[in-house]
Design an enzyme around this catalytic site. Structure first.
Site, PDB file in Angstrom:
ATOM      1  CD  GLU A 135      -2.698   1.154   2.600  1.00 36.89           C
ATOM      2  OE1 GLU A 135      -2.318   0.486   3.580  1.00 36.89           O
ATOM      3  OE2 GLU A 135      -3.749   1.824   2.603  1.00 36.89           O
ATOM      4  CE  LYS A 210      -7.354   1.831   3.377  1.00 36.55           C
ATOM      5  NZ  LYS A 210      -6.056   2.139   3.983  1.00 36.55           N
ATOM      6  CB  CYS A 247      -4.700  -1.539   4.107  1.00 33.80           C
ATOM      7  SG  CYS A 247      -4.000  -1.782   5.762  1.00 33.80           S
TER       8      CYS A 247
END
Ligand SMILES: NC(=O)NCCC(=O)O
Length: 406
Positions: A135, A210, A247
């Site tokens: 990330e 994300k 994540c």
């Protein structure tokens, strides 16, 4: 052994002087005991311990010259009568930053490019077909600070980080997943936490932003970007259908599910997380997702401790501090049959490679029937009711519970 441990215990982030839990176990248990522990810890693939594969001499020499961990495994599937095996070679890279966070921004990014070059070359020399980086790989994970100067490091999807990787994609005929801090020029120069999918011809196939932004501990990421607006895309590449669950999305089973419903065969989880917060969750969540959704998962976490110039607090009563804590690496692969690889080092850069026969995804669907036994209509109805303002939880109370005893 004692000398080795003494030496390694100087390495910040080691586990009692060992690179990883698997090293600690394998070096301290008798081989027979280790095999049994490993069976329980890592599972079996087609009834056997996961096989290792030989990597090329050039990859080995790059790993010793540039001091990164290099491991390679192979997930098999049963032989089928009507389909050929569909084996792809997949790579994950974990790394620390290359310069202190106080160095000029342009230098920091350039130094990360220079550090990653040999690791990507090792992946290319090993014949990796699909490679995923960690990330926000092109910068320190500065989102703990809430300082806006770090926004300067954001780049458009076709910016310098993508251009840097496009060359490797062409050179090695490799799909590359590149998670960056994105600046969307056409939409008011807004920022996003985005994975860019670069095709094996160096073309940009698409991007995913994300979905879930953490609001925990020092992960003050909502200061920088909003929840993504790209849904749950699956990218059909030359080597298989891939998706990216960035994540914190790994804590949300429905996020994993949505990528599965769209047909993902491999889901990457590029991450940045620290020991104190999430280490017990790390070996569980991705592996569970792989099992529940009948796909492979590649989990990546950065390594090292990144120290920032100005101390910060996160409103949690803790004294001010200048770092997140230790990013514990430990990148690994999970398979739909519940087997998984050991993890990469807890403190060193690393390249994890695995062959995976994608036929295993459908074989596990046929075996367990999770897609058929799931009750999506019940879940959809529940969610639709839950979203209404007048929702009331379905709780049936024991009528005797609140009765006064006579
Ligand atoms: N980068 C990120 O979302 N980290 C949050 C912490 C965690 O999910 O472990």
């Amino acid at each position: 052994m004692e000398k080795r441990e003494e030496k390694q215990s100087l390495e910040e982030g080691s586990i009692c002087g060992y690179n990883s839990l698997q090293h600690l176990l394998s070096e301290n248990l008798k081989p027979q005991l280790y095999q049994e522990v490993s069976r329980l810890l890592l599972g079996l693939n087609c009834g056997k311990t996961l096989e290792t594969i030989a990597v090329s001499e050039s990859a080995k020499s790059l790993s010793s010259k540039h001091d990164f961990d290099l491991q390679a495994f192979k997930f098999s599937a049963d032989k089928e009568l009507l389909r050929e095996p569909r084996v792809v070679r997949v790579g994950l890279i974990q790394n620390s930053i290359a310069l202190p966070t106080t160095a000029p921004f342009s230098g920091q990014k350039k130094a990360i490019f220079e550090k990653l070059g040999p690791i990507i070359d090792a992946a290319g020399a090993s014949g990796v077909n699909i490679l995923c980086l960690q990330e926000a790989w092109m910068m320190p994970f500065a989102f703990c600070t809430r300082e806006k100067s770090w926004c300067e490091l954001a780049e458009p999807v076709n910016g310098e980080s993508t251009q840097f990787l496009q060359e490797f994609a062409c050179k090695y005929n490799m799909v590359i997943v590149s998670p960056i801090l994105e600046r969307d020029i056409n939409h008011g120069e807004t920022l996003w936490n985005t994975a860019v999918i670069i095709g094996n011809n160096g073309n940009i196939i698409g991007k995913h932003r994300k979905n879930h932004i953490p609001r925990v501990g020092d992960f003050n990421e909502s200061t920088y970007y909003m929840e993504g607006n790209t849904g749950h895309p699956v990218f059909e590449t030359a080597y298989g259908k891939i998706a990216v669950n960035i994540c914190y999305g790994r804590h949300h089973p429905l996020n994993w599910l949505a990528f599965g419903l769209n047909g993902a065969e491999i889901v990457f989880n590029p991450s940045a997380t620290v020991g104190e917060l999430s280490e017990p969750l790390w070996p569980v969540e991705a592996r569970n997702a792989a099992i529940a959704n009948s796909y492979f998962v590649g989990s990546i976490n950065r390594v090292g401790t990144e120290i920032f110039p100005n101390p910060f607090t996160s409103g949690d009563g803790k004294p001010q501090h200048s770092d997140f804590g230790h990013f514990y690496g430990s990148s690994y692969f999970s398979a739909p049959d519940a087997s998984c690889t050991p993890s990469l080092s807890r403190y060193k850069d690393g390249l994890m490679i695995s062959d995976m026969d994608l036929n295993l995804c459908r074989q596990m669907k046929d075996k367990w029937g999770f897609r058929m036994t799931a009750r999506y209509e019940l879940y959809a109805d529940m969610l639709a009711r839950y979203l209404k303002p007048d929702f009331e939880p379905q709780v049936i109370t024991d009528p005797l519970l609140h009765k006064k005893s006579s």
